[in-house]
Design an enzyme around this catalytic site. Structure first.
Site, PDB file in Angstrom:
ATOM      1  N   ARG A  13     -64.914   0.073 -17.914  1.00  0.00           N
ATOM      2  CA  ARG A  13     -65.414  -0.791 -16.833  1.00  0.00           C
ATOM      3  C   ARG A  13     -66.883  -0.509 -16.525  1.00  0.00           C
ATOM      4  O   ARG A  13     -67.629  -1.399 -16.135  1.00  0.00           O
ATOM      5  CB  ARG A  13     -64.550  -0.661 -15.577  1.00  0.00           C
ATOM      6  CG  ARG A  13     -64.422   0.749 -15.055  1.00  0.00           C
ATOM      7  CD  ARG A  13     -63.420   0.800 -13.925  1.00  0.00           C
ATOM      8  NE  ARG A  13     -63.041   2.150 -13.597  1.00  0.00           N
ATOM      9  CZ  ARG A  13     -62.951   2.613 -12.351  1.00  0.00           C
ATOM     10  NH1 ARG A  13     -63.212   1.845 -11.322  1.00  0.00           N
ATOM     11  NH2 ARG A  13     -62.571   3.861 -12.127  1.00  0.00           N
ATOM     12  N   SER A  40     -64.888  -0.999  -7.966  1.00  0.00           N
ATOM     13  CA  SER A  40     -63.944  -0.818  -9.070  1.00  0.00           C
ATOM     14  C   SER A  40     -64.442  -1.504 -10.340  1.00  0.00           C
ATOM     15  O   SER A  40     -64.160  -1.053 -11.437  1.00  0.00           O
ATOM     16  CB  SER A  40     -62.573  -1.394  -8.707  1.00  0.00           C
ATOM     17  OG  SER A  40     -62.004  -0.679  -7.654  1.00  0.00           O
ATOM     18  N   GLU A  61     -58.492 -14.700  -5.168  1.00  0.00           N
ATOM     19  CA  GLU A  61     -58.790 -14.837  -6.595  1.00  0.00           C
ATOM     20  C   GLU A  61     -58.678 -16.274  -7.094  1.00  0.00           C
ATOM     21  O   GLU A  61     -59.429 -16.693  -7.976  1.00  0.00           O
ATOM     22  CB  GLU A  61     -57.863 -13.925  -7.403  1.00  0.00           C
ATOM     23  CG  GLU A  61     -58.058 -12.420  -7.133  1.00  0.00           C
ATOM     24  CD  GLU A  61     -57.385 -11.930  -5.854  1.00  0.00           C
ATOM     25  OE1 GLU A  61     -56.630 -12.712  -5.235  1.00  0.00           O
ATOM     26  OE2 GLU A  61     -57.629 -10.771  -5.461  1.00  0.00           O
ATOM     27  N   ASP A 120     -51.403   3.553  -9.052  1.00  0.00           N
ATOM     28  CA  ASP A 120     -51.107   2.368  -8.226  1.00  0.00           C
ATOM     29  C   ASP A 120     -49.778   1.730  -8.613  1.00  0.00           C
ATOM     30  O   ASP A 120     -49.153   1.040  -7.820  1.00  0.00           O
ATOM     31  CB  ASP A 120     -52.224   1.329  -8.335  1.00  0.00           C
ATOM     32  CG  ASP A 120     -53.315   1.545  -7.288  1.00  0.00           C
ATOM     33  OD1 ASP A 120     -53.085   2.307  -6.336  1.00  0.00           O
ATOM     34  OD2 ASP A 120     -54.391   0.949  -7.431  1.00  0.00           O
TER      35      ASP A 120
HETATM   36  C1  TPP Z   1     -54.087 -10.085  -4.890  1.00  0.00           C
HETATM   37  C2  TPP Z   1     -54.812  -8.812  -4.679  1.00  0.00           C
HETATM   38  N1  TPP Z   1     -56.148  -8.807  -4.806  1.00  0.00           N
HETATM   39  C3  TPP Z   1     -56.826  -7.654  -4.664  1.00  0.00           C
HETATM   40  C4  TPP Z   1     -56.170  -6.492  -4.391  1.00  0.00           C
HETATM   41  C5  TPP Z   1     -56.930  -5.195  -4.294  1.00  0.00           C
HETATM   42  N2  TPP Z   1     -56.934  -4.744  -2.875  1.00  0.00           N
HETATM   43  C6  TPP Z   1     -56.050  -3.839  -2.426  1.00  0.00           C
HETATM   44  S1  TPP Z   1     -56.203  -3.532  -0.785  1.00  0.00           S
HETATM   45  C7  TPP Z   1     -57.518  -4.593  -0.671  1.00  0.00           C
HETATM   46  C8  TPP Z   1     -58.195  -4.787   0.658  1.00  0.00           C
HETATM   47  C9  TPP Z   1     -57.239  -5.211   1.694  1.00  0.00           C
HETATM   48  O1  TPP Z   1     -57.871  -5.347   2.928  1.00  0.00           O
HETATM   49  P1  TPP Z   1     -56.979  -5.318   4.241  1.00  0.00           P
HETATM   50  O2  TPP Z   1     -55.844  -6.266   4.073  1.00  0.00           O
HETATM   51  O3  TPP Z   1     -57.859  -5.553   5.401  1.00  0.00           O
HETATM   52  O4  TPP Z   1     -56.353  -3.873   4.248  1.00  0.00           O
HETATM   53  P2  TPP Z   1     -57.060  -2.508   4.793  1.00  0.00           P
HETATM   54  O5  TPP Z   1     -58.192  -2.214   3.871  1.00  0.00           O
HETATM   55  O6  TPP Z   1     -57.488  -2.775   6.170  1.00  0.00           O
HETATM   56  O7  TPP Z   1     -55.967  -1.491   4.699  1.00  0.00           O
HETATM   57  C10 TPP Z   1     -57.788  -5.181  -1.912  1.00  0.00           C
HETATM   58  C11 TPP Z   1     -58.868  -6.141  -2.170  1.00  0.00           C
HETATM   59  C12 TPP Z   1     -54.772  -6.550  -4.277  1.00  0.00           C
HETATM   60  N3  TPP Z   1     -54.042  -5.452  -4.031  1.00  0.00           N
HETATM   61  N4  TPP Z   1     -54.121  -7.720  -4.406  1.00  0.00           N
END
Ligand code: TPP
Ligand code: MG
Lengths: 317, 281
Positions: A13, A40, A61, A120
């Site tokens: 990456r 990432s 997405e 994960d």
């Molecule tokens: C469909 C999808 N896209 C991206 C991710 C990667 N991802 C995991 S948590 C996150 C951020 C989530 O933000 P929030 O819901 O506010 O949770 P917090 O960080 O406050 O715990 C992302 C982008 C994912 N798990 N699923």
């Protein structure tokens, strides 16, 4: 036997990030999109240098894929960045209709592919993406093996007109391809000459194939190793030429055996040169949490597994 | 009925569990987990009407769905602490062959989990399906769900939000963890979403805000009110204003600990701020 030196472990990456940064400097039409995973995907440097050419989409997405399609109308070359799972299965119809069927010049860049995403777990570890993407008419599918190759591929796909799926990973792995090696889409890389068995590998399994060839060599077995970084279009000639010499083949990929590289190879061979084949791939299963090395061991995706598959397929000649 | 002090003691222990789990495997998501610790403790100890043991269909009890599956540490800790599985199993979080996968899953059969989550944005739809199944079954119990605020950027949520109101799914209380943070920064820097409250209301939901989302009394009061608003033809949304990383001073008010584990020294500091109460696993 030709051997390759690891220039130092690095993540593929980061190769993508470096390639994107270079494109930012050389190609004003390149734009980048991300869905809340900048770090990432290693997109920070591109964003710093070209803030106006970066689009933070948020965690959306599907929206990202169709926005990318729209950006091509007007000559932009969009590179989307998120995990492989969210780059494919999550947004399949958006890619199918707005990108593939509409023949849009979008580069879908997918990190954290396969089991080596690690802890994960299965929700994030896609093992079906090569299949999903290769089934789309007009889609080019690339799975790079190391940092240097990922950087080169990132730069090369900007020059290619049409949709591309570029698959790479999370962990730091051996970096062994030459730093200045040009990336040719659809052209397999002949890494090691051999006479007893052909190993055709893609992605993280290429280094494992080289390790396997060394181990086989010590046992007196001469393995030919081919890096198939482009799964579609497949370099059929390289495969057919090799098996006409070795008479058997092992395919190796970090993907389900259903729908992956192995099946593409089997199709080519069954039509042109039926050949005994063994598959190093996952066996119709989801992944799970664990360290990358533990998972590759448990699911049989390492040099050991390739050695065993080679020994087995040689007996079937 | 546990009193507030007892629930606070459990929360302190849950914080320790979260820190120790993610530290051991150097991965996982402490920030959001810590922010929702009081909510989970209140939900599972006081708010939900739960049966003994676990069966998938959960007829005759309230059910909970975690949509933002990355905060599995707090979920696992609380599930274990209320007896769904042995607390020793918290030791296996994210290890090979564990039932405690990085994100919650049904695949390994962990009691307490009814759906896989981790890929964001799907949980509200699942919760709505379960709520409609409850109605079909003539079961008067409620569905609770939790969602991240960043997670609301996923379009599927808005399909579900529209559906819930349009179909009068009024046996659900969907809570949003309004911590203002996501991976790449604050929700406002990543993608400003305007007023979440106005949006839910415009879609036909009853919305209730809990200003002190890390205060157990405020949570109990707010959720009791939310419960009183169910069964009136509209779905109910609770906006829970939390502090990401709550309870560990250096983790608070930042997205930096969204998905990062503390090192040895940071663990020691965090644990010192949260002395053992129920006993470590
Ligand atoms: C469909 C999808 N896209 C991206 C991710 C990667 N991802 C995991 S948590 C996150 C951020 C989530 O933000 P929030 O819901 O506010 O949770 P917090 O960080 O406050 O715990 C992302 C982008 C994912 N798990 N699923
Ligand atoms: Mg948040």
């Amino acid at each position: 036997m030709k051997t390759y030196e690891n220039q130092g472990n690095n993540d593929t990456r980061s190769g993508f990030g470096a390639g994107l940064t270079e494109l930012g400097r050389t190609n004003p039409n390149v734009v980048a999109l991300c869905a809340d995973l900048i770090g990432s995907l290693k997109m920070d440097q591109f964003i710093e240098e070209n803030p106006e050419r970066f689009f933070q989409i948020g965690i959306a997405e599907a929206n990202m894929m169709s926005i990318a399609a729209g950006l091509t109308i007007g000559g932009k070359i969009p590179f989307t960045g998120t995990f492989a799972n969210f780059s494919t299965g999550r947004v399949y119809d958006q890619i199918r209709q707005s990108i593939a069927y509409s023949d849009k010049n979008v580069k879908i860049c997918a990190s954290h592919a396969g089991l080596t995403l690690g802890e994960d777990g299965a929700t994030h570890q896609i093992l079906e993406d090569i299949g999903l993407m290769k089934m789309l008419p007009g889609m080019t599918v690339i799975n790079t093996c190391d940092y240097n190759q990922t950087k080169a591929a990132t730069i090369a796909i900007a020059e290619h007109k049409g949709p591309v799926y570029l698959r790479f990973g999370r962990p730091k792995v051996a970096n062994f391809t030459p730093v200045d090696q040009k990336f040719e889409i659809g052209k397999a890389l002949h890494l090691v000459d051999g006479t007893d068995v052909t190993i055709v590998a893609t992605g993280h399994l290429v280094w494992e194939a080289l390790e396997a060839a060394k181990a086989l060599n010590e046992k007196g077995i001469s393995a030919e190793v081919i890096d198939i970084h482009t799964i579609k279009p497949l370099d059929a000639k390289a495969i057919i030429d090799s098996v006409s010499k070795t008479k058997c083949i092992v395919t190796a990929e970090e993907h389900n055996h259903l729908g992956g590289l192995g099946e593409s190879v089997a199709r080519v061979l069954s039509q042109h040169n039926p050949t005994p084949q063994e598959f190093v791939a996952t066996n119709d299963t989801f992944g799970e949490s664990g360290t990358p090395a533990q998972l590759m061991e448990k699911y049989g995706l390492n040099a050991d597994a390739i050695v065993k598959a080679c020994e087995k397929v040689i007996k079937r000649k | 009925m546990a009193n507030t002090q007892q629930l606070e003691d459990i929360t302190t222990q849950v914080r320790r569990d979260i820190l120790r789990m993610v530290h051991k495997v150097n991965s996982g998501h402490p920030g959001g987990s810590l922010g929702c610790a009081e909510f989970f403790v209140s939900l599972y100890n006081e708010i939900m009407d739960r049966k003994e043991g676990f069966d998938m269909d959960g007829i005759g009890e309230d059910l909970f769905f975690l949509s933002n599956g990355h905060i599995s540490p707090v979920y696992y800790s609380v599930l274990a602490r209320v007896g769904y599985f042995p607390i020793e199993e918290l030791n296996t979080f994210r290890l090979l062959n564990s039932r405690l996968q990085g994100h919650p899953t049904t695949h390994e059969g962990l009691p307490g989990i009814r759906i896989a989550s981790g890929s964001l944005g799907q949980g509200l739809s699942v919760a709505l399906g379960a709520a409609q199944a409850k109605k079909l079954n003539g079961c008067n119990h409620l569905i609770y769900s939790l969602h991240g605020d960043g997670e609301l950027q996923e379009g599927q949520n808005w399909e579900a939000i529209m559906y819930a109101a349009g179909k009068n799914v009024d046996n659900i209380i969907a809570t949003i963890d309004l911590n203002g943070q996501q991976i790449d920064g604050s929700t406002d820097t990543v993608l400003p979403m305007g007023s979440i409250k106005d949006k839910f209301e415009a879609f036909g939901w009853t919305v209730l805000e809990i200003e002190k989302g890390n205060n157990i009394d405020a949570i109990l009061k707010g959720m009791a009110e939310a419960k009183s608003l169910t069964g009136k033809g509209k779905p109910v949304c609770v906006l829970l204003k939390t502090v990401m990383g709550n309870g560990i001073d250096f983790m608070m008010h930042t997205h930096a600990w969204h998905g990062k584990a503390p090192n040895d020294e940071q663990l020691a500091i965090g644990l010192a701020q949260n002395p053992e109460t129920l006993g470590d696993y």
